[in-house]
Design an enzyme around this catalytic site. Structure first.
Site, mmCIF file in Angstrom:
data_model
loop_
_atom_site.group_PDB
_atom_site.id
_atom_site.type_symbol
_atom_site.label_atom_id
_atom_site.label_comp_id
_atom_site.label_asym_id
_atom_site.label_seq_id
_atom_site.Cartn_x
_atom_site.Cartn_y
_atom_site.Cartn_z
ATOM 1 N N ASP A 17 -9.507 -0.472 -2.642
ATOM 2 C CA ASP A 17 -8.689 -1.693 -2.686
ATOM 3 C C ASP A 17 -9.245 -2.715 -3.683
ATOM 4 O O ASP A 17 -9.507 -3.872 -3.342
ATOM 5 C CB ASP A 17 -8.592 -2.333 -1.298
ATOM 6 N N GLU A 65 3.043 -2.157 -0.660
ATOM 7 C CA GLU A 65 1.976 -2.969 -0.093
ATOM 8 C C GLU A 65 0.943 -3.201 -1.206
ATOM 9 O O GLU A 65 1.182 -2.898 -2.371
ATOM 10 C CB GLU A 65 1.329 -2.308 1.130
#
Length: 533
Positions: free
Chosen positions: A48, A204
């Site tokens: 991430d 997302e």
């Protein structure tokens, strides 16, 4: 052109050289020393990613789940050679589960941070799973960070400061795909407006930037492990959207782009791998018809295995690994599994050693004060010198891995003295008991021993060995799997783990750790002996 697999082959071909090196050596080195680098710059689980530039410095924020301290930030001058700058959260707060009460928060905790620099300070937005979004500010990236909570949970928040100074957060969750824009008050403490601005099925992991008056919105699409890019002249839209790269064919998903001081742009993107977890690759970017394209005009739409370094002249560097435990604080490479009990560990009780007291725990999965660092690919050898003199009956202390499959060497004290046992513990997921396989106990002739964990992420397996001081290394137990699985285990790649807990009645003892040594070269084995894992 040299490929990544060729570089791996060269690494294994140098195993004989490894016997001539010292016990400690750096991790995988992406910098080829000739003005080029090979992906990934960090062959470890740094998921991430969010990367920014401040002057000539780059900063990389990454997910840390239930590890404490939480939310690691790395630093580089060239996007290739990285070191650890610090962590945002000294401890995880907001739930007793962060202290490993109950089952803890495995696969939860600190996810998908968003890092920005604005008006002389660093700002960060992050949403711990199930909690409200936190906004943090620091003058120095090393901290201290001052944090507060918003009144809502913004999944995978994308913090953004527009050219007029107005702050926003873009957020979307894959189960919906609606991208919502939150407008923040001047002090960043309140959401003053929330409106839907776009929809992408399954989106997302939003990232939001601005270039030449155009807004660019990057979103991960987990259902197909790909990335979408959207653009608009206004944050309110309308937005155009195109598909970009993906993990299966072209290099990864979930990422964005960062500008260089000379006006060029570079891309960063996450790639899922079945053994080590989620690694971050970096790529040159070129622009075509107003869209950023990963790769080069000669090889578009693909993260290159090898490329010219974006910034020349910086020396090779990697995050720290080995540790003599001679400093009064832990090295930044270490992280506890959940928050530690600070009364149960010390670097001062025996100077030059890390002391781990054996706190009560039903099993390894519920043991506090397990100290970890990231497994490193393509190969890593992790050796530790341990003193078991003060183990009590019921203590289980030693070296192993933490992840989906947990291999370990655990020292215990019984009626006949100290012994060492190989174990393989597999986490089956929430509500399903873990399974444990055990080998025979090996009597220790003295209180000190050196343990070794070898992790081969190409062969997808690891092995454990031990030796008495100055003795010969002995392989103990079977090789075991190196597995990354987001549904069970830790949602991280396998971590190296030093553990010490008490599973019996009465009080526990403690284990002293003299040193930890890391090398990225396999051991040179004598002819006819068992091969490295």
């Amino acid at each position: 052109m040299t490929t990544r697999l060729q570089r791996v082959a060269r690494a294994f071909a140098t195993m004989l050289v490894g016997s001539l090196l010292g016990a400690a050596a750096p991790a995988w080195q992406s910098d080829n020393g000739d003005g080029t680098y090979s992906n990934p710059p960090l062959w470890a689980d740094y998921p991430d990613p969010d990367v920014i530039r401040v002057g000539e410095d780059f900063y990389f924020a990454t997910t840390t789940f239930a590890n404490s301290p939480g939310l690691r930030i790395l630093h580089s001058r060239d996007l290739v050679n990285w070191t650890i700058a610090g962590h945002v959260f000294p401890r995880l707060t907001g739930s007793p589960a962060f202290d490993l009460q109950g089952r803890g928060v495995y696969r939860r905790g600190i996810y998908a941070p968003s890092l920005r620099h604005h008006d002389g300070a660093f700002y960060l937005a992050v949403t711990p799973v199930g909690l409200h979004t936190r906004l943090c500010r620091a003058v120095q990236v090393q901290g201290p960070w001052d944090c507060h909570e918003l009144d809502r949970e913004a999944f995978d928040p994308a913090l953004f400061f527009d050219t007029d100074g107005q702050a926003y957060i873009a957020t979307s969750v894959s189960s919906d795909g609606t991208i919502t824009l939150l407008t923040l008050s001047a002090d960043l403490r309140q959401v003053t407006d929330a409106r839907k601005i776009h929809y992408i099925r399954g989106a997302e992991g939003s990232k939001l930037i601005k270039r030449d008056g155009t807004y660019y919105l990057f979103n991960a699409i987990p259902r197909r492990l790909g990335m979408s890019i959207s653009r608009a002249r206004s944050l309110q839209g309308p937005w155009e959207t195109i598909d970009s790269i993906n993990t299966a064919q072209t290099g990864g998903h979930q990422g964005a782009i960062v500008d260089l001081a000379d006006g060029r742009w570079w891309g960063f993107v996450m790639q899922d791998q079945p053994t080590i977890g989620r690694i971050t690759n970096f790529s040159p970017i070129f622009w075509k018809d107003g869209w950023p394209v990963w790769g080069t005009p000669e090889a578009p739409g693909r993260v290159p295995a090898r490329a010219t370094k974006p910034v020349q002249g910086q020396p090779p560097a990697q995050p720290a690994t080995s540790d003599e435990f001679s400093e009064p604080v832990l090295g930044l490479q270490w992280a506890w599994n959940h928050n530690p009990d600070d009364a149960m560990w010390s670097l001062r009780e025996r100077p030059g050693h890390l002391r781990l007291h054996a706190g009560p725990a039903a099993d390894y999965w519920h043991a506090r004060n397990t100290l970890t660092q990231k497994g490193q690919g393509p190969f890593s050898r992790n050796e530790v010198s341990l003193d078991f003199s003060h183990l009590a009956a019921g203590d289980q202390c030693g070296l192993g891995t933490l992840g989906k499959v947990n291999g370990q060497l655990a020292a215990t004290r019984g009626p006949d003295g100290l012994s060492l046992q190989w174990r393989r513990i597999v986490d089956q997921g929430d509500g399903v008991p873990q399974t444990t396989e055990e080998g025979p106990r090996i009597a220790l002739t003295g209180p000190r021993a050196e343990l070794r964990l070898e992790m081969n992420f190409v062969r997808k397996q690891a092995s454990l060995s031990w030796r008495p001081p100055e003795g010969a290394w002995q392989r103990l137990g079977d090789a075991f799997e190196l597995v990354y699985d987001w549904r069970t285990g830790t949602f991280q790649g396998p971590q190296v783990a030093l553990f010490c807990f008490h599973a019996g009645s009465g009080a526990g003892g403690y284990m002293d750790v003299d040193w930890f040594h890391f090398s990225d070269l396999p051991v040179a084995l004598p002819p006819g002996s068992a091969s490295a894992p």
